[in-house]
Motif scaffolding. Structure first.
Motif, short mmCIF file in Angstrom:
data_model
loop_
_atom_site.label_atom_id
_atom_site.label_comp_id
_atom_site.label_asym_id
_atom_site.label_seq_id
_atom_site.Cartn_x
_atom_site.Cartn_y
_atom_site.Cartn_z
N TYR A 111 61.98 35.26 -46.59
CA TYR A 111 60.74 35.56 -47.29
C TYR A 111 60.33 34.41 -48.20
O TYR A 111 61.16 33.64 -48.70
CB TYR A 111 60.88 36.85 -48.11
CG TYR A 111 61.82 36.77 -49.28
CD1 TYR A 111 61.37 36.43 -50.54
CD2 TYR A 111 63.17 37.06 -49.11
CE1 TYR A 111 62.24 36.36 -51.62
CE2 TYR A 111 64.05 37.00 -50.18
CZ TYR A 111 63.58 36.65 -51.43
OH TYR A 111 64.44 36.58 -52.48
N ASN A 112 59.02 34.31 -48.42
CA ASN A 112 58.48 33.28 -49.30
C ASN A 112 58.51 33.79 -50.73
O ASN A 112 57.85 34.77 -51.07
CB ASN A 112 57.03 32.95 -48.86
CG ASN A 112 56.46 31.76 -49.61
OD1 ASN A 112 56.78 31.53 -50.78
ND2 ASN A 112 55.61 31.01 -48.94
N LEU B 127 59.50 42.74 -48.94
CA LEU B 127 59.63 41.33 -48.55
C LEU B 127 61.07 40.85 -48.73
O LEU B 127 61.61 40.17 -47.87
CB LEU B 127 58.70 40.46 -49.41
CG LEU B 127 57.31 40.15 -48.87
CD1 LEU B 127 56.52 39.33 -49.88
CD2 LEU B 127 57.38 39.39 -47.56
N MET C 140 51.28 46.38 -48.59
CA MET C 140 50.49 45.21 -48.97
C MET C 140 49.00 45.51 -48.87
O MET C 140 48.22 45.25 -49.79
CB MET C 140 50.84 44.02 -48.07
CG MET C 140 50.19 42.72 -48.48
SD MET C 140 51.09 41.90 -49.81
CE MET C 140 52.43 41.18 -48.88
N ASN D 154 57.18 32.60 -53.31
CA ASN D 154 55.85 32.55 -53.93
C ASN D 154 55.06 33.82 -53.67
O ASN D 154 54.30 34.29 -54.54
CB ASN D 154 55.06 31.33 -53.44
CG ASN D 154 55.54 30.05 -54.08
OD1 ASN D 154 55.98 30.04 -55.23
ND2 ASN D 154 55.47 28.95 -53.34
N ASP D 155 55.25 34.40 -52.49
CA ASP D 155 54.56 35.66 -52.17
C ASP D 155 55.07 36.79 -53.07
O ASP D 155 54.30 37.61 -53.54
CB ASP D 155 54.78 36.02 -50.69
CG ASP D 155 54.05 35.09 -49.74
OD1 ASP D 155 53.08 34.44 -50.19
OD2 ASP D 155 54.45 34.99 -48.57
N LYS E 230 53.63 36.34 -56.57
CA LYS E 230 52.22 36.76 -56.66
C LYS E 230 52.10 38.27 -56.77
O LYS E 230 51.29 38.79 -57.54
CB LYS E 230 51.45 36.24 -55.45
CG LYS E 230 51.20 34.74 -55.47
CD LYS E 230 50.56 34.28 -54.16
CE LYS E 230 50.46 32.77 -54.12
NZ LYS E 230 49.95 32.29 -52.81
#
Length: 207
Positions: A55-56, A48, A14, A58-59, A62
């Motif tokens: 895990y999200n 992720l 990341m 949305n992350d 993105k």
């Protein structure tokens, strides 16, 4: 710069993606930093999903979106082209194997429709979109079904299928009318009826 020297040694995907992306965008690094950014964004997204059970999504979206947009602008470079294809394959896998979150799947499909190359066959997404649209209508989630139909409309454009296109316009208009019936406010309902009329107006001989 010190960042360009330090960046290749970063182990956290990341952090490596963000820094290499900045170096590329600010023209403080050559194309190898763009390649590094795309690789790292994809690895961070995969990590992720595989490492964090909660895990999200949305992350992940993105990360995949940035990787796709960056690679799309540079896909003529051989190494970026390979990564670009890999991201698209991974996105397709997520669409067909992770259909719990409708909004996650819809957003991935919308990204694919926007950024996948014309020669990439994405017509297989029709089945997923039709399933989402049908289930959403049954659950009275008309905004969701309309969104699915909008993506199906793009596929109809790509296939140059006018009959299919007109059929989808009718279904979108139906969604607006069904949404209008759920509203207590006359003004809000009227706005949905107007949208239905505007949508039907796109079909010949529907006055």
């Amino acid at each position: 710069s010190s960042l360009s020297k330090f960046c290749p040694e970063i182990s956290n995907p990341m952090l490596k993606a963000r820094i290499s992306d900045i170096l590329w965008v600010t023209r403080n690094g050559k194309i190898n930093f763009a390649i590094m950014a795309v690789e790292s964004y994809l690895k961070a997204a995969k990590d992720l999903i595989t490492i964090d059970e909660e895990y999200n999504k949305n992350d992940v979206l993105k990360l995949l979106e940035r990787a796709l947009r960056l690679s799309c602008s540079l896909k003529n470079h051989p190494q970026i082209g390979i990564l670009y294809t890999e991201i698209i394959k991974f996105s397709k896998y997520e669409i067909t194997n992770n259909n719990v979150d409708i909004f996650y799947v819809l957003k991935l499909i919308e990204l694919m429709l926007e950024l996948a190359p014309p020669e990439n066959n994405i017509s297989s997404l029709k089945i997923t979109l039709e399933k989402i649209a049908d289930e959403s209508v049954n659950n009275k989630q008309y905004f969701v079904s309309q969104r699915a139909y909008e993506s199906l409309l793009i596929l109809a454009y790509k296939d140059e299928d006018k009959e299919r296109e007109f059929d989808i316009y009718r279904k979108i208009a139906d969604c607006y009318m069904l949404e209008a019936t759920l509203r207590n406010s006359g003004f809000v309902s009227a706005s949905f009826i107007n949208r239905a009329i505007d949508t039907l107006a796109k079909i010949p001989d529907t006055r």
